[in-house]
Design an enzyme around this catalytic site. Structure first.
Site, mmCIF file in Angstrom:
data_model
loop_
_atom_site.group_PDB
_atom_site.id
_atom_site.type_symbol
_atom_site.label_atom_id
_atom_site.label_comp_id
_atom_site.label_asym_id
_atom_site.label_seq_id
_atom_site.Cartn_x
_atom_site.Cartn_y
_atom_site.Cartn_z
ATOM 1 N N LYS A 31 15.879 57.668 -44.592
ATOM 2 C CA LYS A 31 14.969 57.569 -43.398
ATOM 3 C C LYS A 31 14.573 58.060 -42.107
ATOM 4 O O LYS A 31 15.177 59.615 -42.186
ATOM 5 C CB LYS A 31 16.976 56.896 -42.313
ATOM 6 C CG LYS A 31 17.912 57.116 -42.603
ATOM 7 C CD LYS A 31 18.781 56.648 -41.618
ATOM 8 C CE LYS A 31 20.260 57.326 -41.530
ATOM 9 N NZ LYS A 31 21.340 56.706 -41.407
ATOM 10 N N TYR A 236 12.720 78.390 -15.755
ATOM 11 C CA TYR A 236 13.326 77.056 -14.544
ATOM 12 C C TYR A 236 14.958 77.997 -14.339
ATOM 13 O O TYR A 236 15.794 78.166 -14.513
ATOM 14 C CB TYR A 236 13.919 75.934 -15.035
ATOM 15 C CG TYR A 236 11.754 75.671 -15.681
ATOM 16 C CD1 TYR A 236 10.956 75.095 -13.728
ATOM 17 C CD2 TYR A 236 11.449 74.948 -17.204
ATOM 18 C CE1 TYR A 236 10.132 74.602 -14.619
ATOM 19 C CE2 TYR A 236 10.514 74.272 -17.176
ATOM 20 C CZ TYR A 236 9.235 74.086 -15.515
ATOM 21 O OH TYR A 236 7.629 73.928 -15.763
#
Length: 338
Positions: A31, A236
């Site tokens: 999956k 940042y």
């Protein structure tokens, strides 16, 4: 940006887990695009090794995988028969009486399986629901009956024994193949193995399968290097400031690629031939910065996932688990298989 994926290591991990449950049929959980590594390549390699039972979460995943596997490969859909789902060539694992009756009405005679809830309270029929329709379900001949362990990664957790007892109470004398164990359950020992095992995370080199072979390397290209002087910051919000002249490399990748922002300045590194280059400043959308002052020469690529910093160690730095690291790996990477 390149994910180097070792299919033979995945197969070796599958074989090793299968050997721990010699009386059970070994399936494979693929999956989430084989935990981010590419189900269209991983599943056929496991099929060639002998796997015939595959597990996906959604019918759409199963439909995408179906053309890549021969007809005798069974693709089981863990979300069951959702309304409107196209289940052609797939086996729904039915989780409720509602799903069972929908499936039998719309797919009479087609293969199906059953999931029971033995205490996790997530998916599956509860004991009362199962008791009410058990005879009718068994008369329809499900491929197998399964449940899922909530705490298999913690061998001493009392929930494991409690769920095992509940599963036995709900399924003894059913005359149908049974499945309880994913990777963690396989490692709990023979009492948990039953007839079909469902290894998942262990195939991909992560805990709780501590003996797994490493299956991937994530290499990120260096875009630019620069010297940062004492007192200058990087990234940042100016969260990291140089305390001496430092050489900083900026590499192409970021949280848009599934590299979690939470590893920013938390001890994670990029690696150059085994040498750690600490990540400094914040991980941004497309860029990561690392201190390469200790390198005599900066290579064209630095590794984020490698033997020196495997998936679970990176997960520790991010405050998460290896599952999230793997399944977050985004589509912008070139995936190279060997």
């Amino acid at each position: 940006m390149t994910l180097h994926i070792d299919l033979q290591a995945i197969v070796a991990n599958w074989t090793a887990l299968a050997a721990k449950a010699p009386g059970a049929r070994p399936g494979a959980v693929v999956k989430a695009d084989a935990y981010g590594l590419g189900a269209a390549r991983v599943a056929p390699a496991l099929y060639e090794a002998g796997a015939r039972d595959f597990f996906v979460a959604l019918a759409s995943e199963g439909r995408a995988l179906r053309p890549h596997l021969p007809d005798d490969a069974r693709i089981n859909v863990l979300s069951g028969h959702m309304e409107g789902a196209d289940l052609a060539g797939l086996v729904p694992v039915l989780n409720s009486p509602e799903q069972f009756f929908r499936d039998r009405a719309m797919r009479p005679g087609k293969p199906f399986a059953i999931q029971l809830d033995t205490g996790m309270n997530r998916l599956g029929m509860e004991p009362g629901e199962w008791s009410a329709i058990r005879a009718e379900v068994l008369a329809a001949r499900p491929d197998f009956i399964m449940s899922h362990l909530a705490c298999a990664d913690e061998p001493g957790h009392p929930a494991n024994a409690a769920q095992l007892a509940a599963f036995r109470a709900m399924t003894d004398d059913c005359g149908v193949p049974r499945s309880l164990s994913a990777t963690g359950g396989i490692l709990l020992g023979p009492d948990y193995h039953f007839d079909l095992i469902r290894p998942g995370i262990g195939l991909y080199g992560a805990l709780p399968f501590a003996d797994a072979q490493s299956v991937l390397r994530l290499s990120l290209p260096v875009i630019q290097t620069r010297t940062v002087q004492p007192g200058e910051f990087v990234g940042y919000s100016a969260t990291w400031t140089a305390d001496a002249p430092r050489r900083i490399a900026t590499v192409a990748a970021g949280y848009a690629d599934g590299i979690l922002r939470s590893i920013s300045s938390k001890g994670a590194s990029l690696y150059a031939a085994g040498t750690a280059c600490p990540i400094v400043g914040r991980v941004s959308m497309d860029l990561i910065t690392a201190d390469v002052t200790g390198l005599a020469d900066v290579p064209g690529e630095l590794d984020l996932i490698c033997p020196e910093q495997p998936v679970d160690r990176l997960a520790d730095h991010a405050g998460t688990i290896g599952y999230e690291i793997l399944t977050s790996l985004g589509p912008r990477y070139d995936r190279i298989y060997r």
